[in-house]
Design a protein around this motif. Sequence first.
Motif, PDB file in Angstrom:
ATOM      1  N   VAL A   1      17.964  33.408   0.538  1.00  0.00           N
ATOM      2  CA  VAL A   1      18.864  32.376   0.032  1.00  0.00           C
ATOM      3  C   VAL A   1      20.072  33.055  -0.585  1.00  0.00           C
ATOM      4  O   VAL A   1      19.943  34.021  -1.334  1.00  0.00           O
TER       5      VAL A   1
ATOM      6  N   ILE B   1      13.401  32.510 -10.188  1.00  0.00           N
ATOM      7  CA  ILE B   1      13.487  32.689  -8.749  1.00  0.00           C
ATOM      8  C   ILE B   1      14.507  33.771  -8.461  1.00  0.00           C
ATOM      9  O   ILE B   1      15.471  33.947  -9.203  1.00  0.00           O
ATOM     10  N   SER B   2      14.275  34.481  -7.397  1.00  0.00           N
ATOM     11  CA  SER B   2      15.215  35.524  -6.998  1.00  0.00           C
ATOM     12  C   SER B   2      15.898  35.096  -5.706  1.00  0.00           C
ATOM     13  O   SER B   2      15.244  34.632  -4.786  1.00  0.00           O
ATOM     14  N   SER B   3      17.189  35.226  -5.687  1.00  0.00           N
ATOM     15  CA  SER B   3      17.915  34.947  -4.453  1.00  0.00           C
ATOM     16  C   SER B   3      18.002  36.245  -3.678  1.00  0.00           C
ATOM     17  O   SER B   3      18.761  37.148  -4.018  1.00  0.00           O
ATOM     18  N   THR B   4      17.152  36.357  -2.685  1.00  0.00           N
ATOM     19  CA  THR B   4      17.106  37.603  -1.927  1.00  0.00           C
ATOM     20  C   THR B   4      17.918  37.428  -0.664  1.00  0.00           C
ATOM     21  O   THR B   4      17.505  36.720   0.252  1.00  0.00           O
ATOM     22  N   TYR B   5      19.025  38.012  -0.627  1.00  0.00           N
ATOM     23  CA  TYR B   5      19.854  37.921   0.570  1.00  0.00           C
ATOM     24  C   TYR B   5      20.476  39.284   0.837  1.00  0.00           C
ATOM     25  O   TYR B   5      21.140  39.838  -0.027  1.00  0.00           O
TER      26      TYR B   5
ATOM     27  N   LEU C   1      13.362  27.989  -0.796  1.00  0.00           N
ATOM     28  CA  LEU C   1      12.361  29.061  -0.856  1.00  0.00           C
ATOM     29  C   LEU C   1      10.952  28.503  -0.710  1.00  0.00           C
ATOM     30  O   LEU C   1      10.089  29.107  -0.080  1.00  0.00           O
TER      31      LEU C   1
END
Lengths: 133, 134
Positions: A126, A43-47, A119
Amino acid sequence: MKRKPTIFQKEETEINVSPLIDMVFILLIFFIVATSFVNEVGISSTYKDSSSQTDSKRKPLSFTLPGSGQVLLDGTPIGLEGVAPKVRNSSVYEPPSVIIQVSGGAKAGLATQVMDQALLAGAKAVKLTAVSQ
Amino acid sequence: MKLRRRSTLDEEDESINVSPLIDVVFILLIFFIVSATFVTLPGVDVSRPRVEKSTSLQKNSVLFALSEKNEIFHAGKSVQLNEVAPLITQAIKEKEKPVVIQVDQWADATLLAKIVSAAKKVAPSVSLATLKNR
């Protein structure tokens, strides 16, 4: 009798492929050994950074993970199962951003699972932050 | 006369035809050359957290591992937290690569958050390696 030398020559002109095969085998073995099949799922934490945080009118959802292994939202324990409904509830108008605040002793596995749940429930972004106590 | 001819024919047949072998070996060679990505593995085995939503990550990435004992590994060596950003900068100097962190589920989450924030400052994207939930 005169023909014999030509036959002999014909045999000589044949290309010897054994060194080629040797070389190709060495290359083959090198590439087999050097290839590492990294096939990760994740998972990628895209923030976006704090600068773009302001253009969202709504406050991000902030989950807190204390060392005890609970998941808190505004001080109330909701558990891992409660994360997805909370995110879904607040995504009526627009998908919310989620901040996960972890304090010392919290396990990375739980933090990852909270991120995943958020997500899954449609969180826009996140972010994982550490809080010092 | 008949017997002799047959024996010579047999002898000719005995030499193995290597061209199909070379063909196959070349195909294998090309396959391995194409699939070779040369990723330096962190060199530590971690038990990844199990999640529900996971996507396939890019194969050519800069890998870090966070072990159960809260040690950070990169390319087989243990590194400190402040070394993470320079290592990423060096690794993506020539080609943009995403960062993947292999995190142990029993590692400290605060350290993970620190690594992620440090990596995010220099890398285009940061991902956590997980297991697919079955």
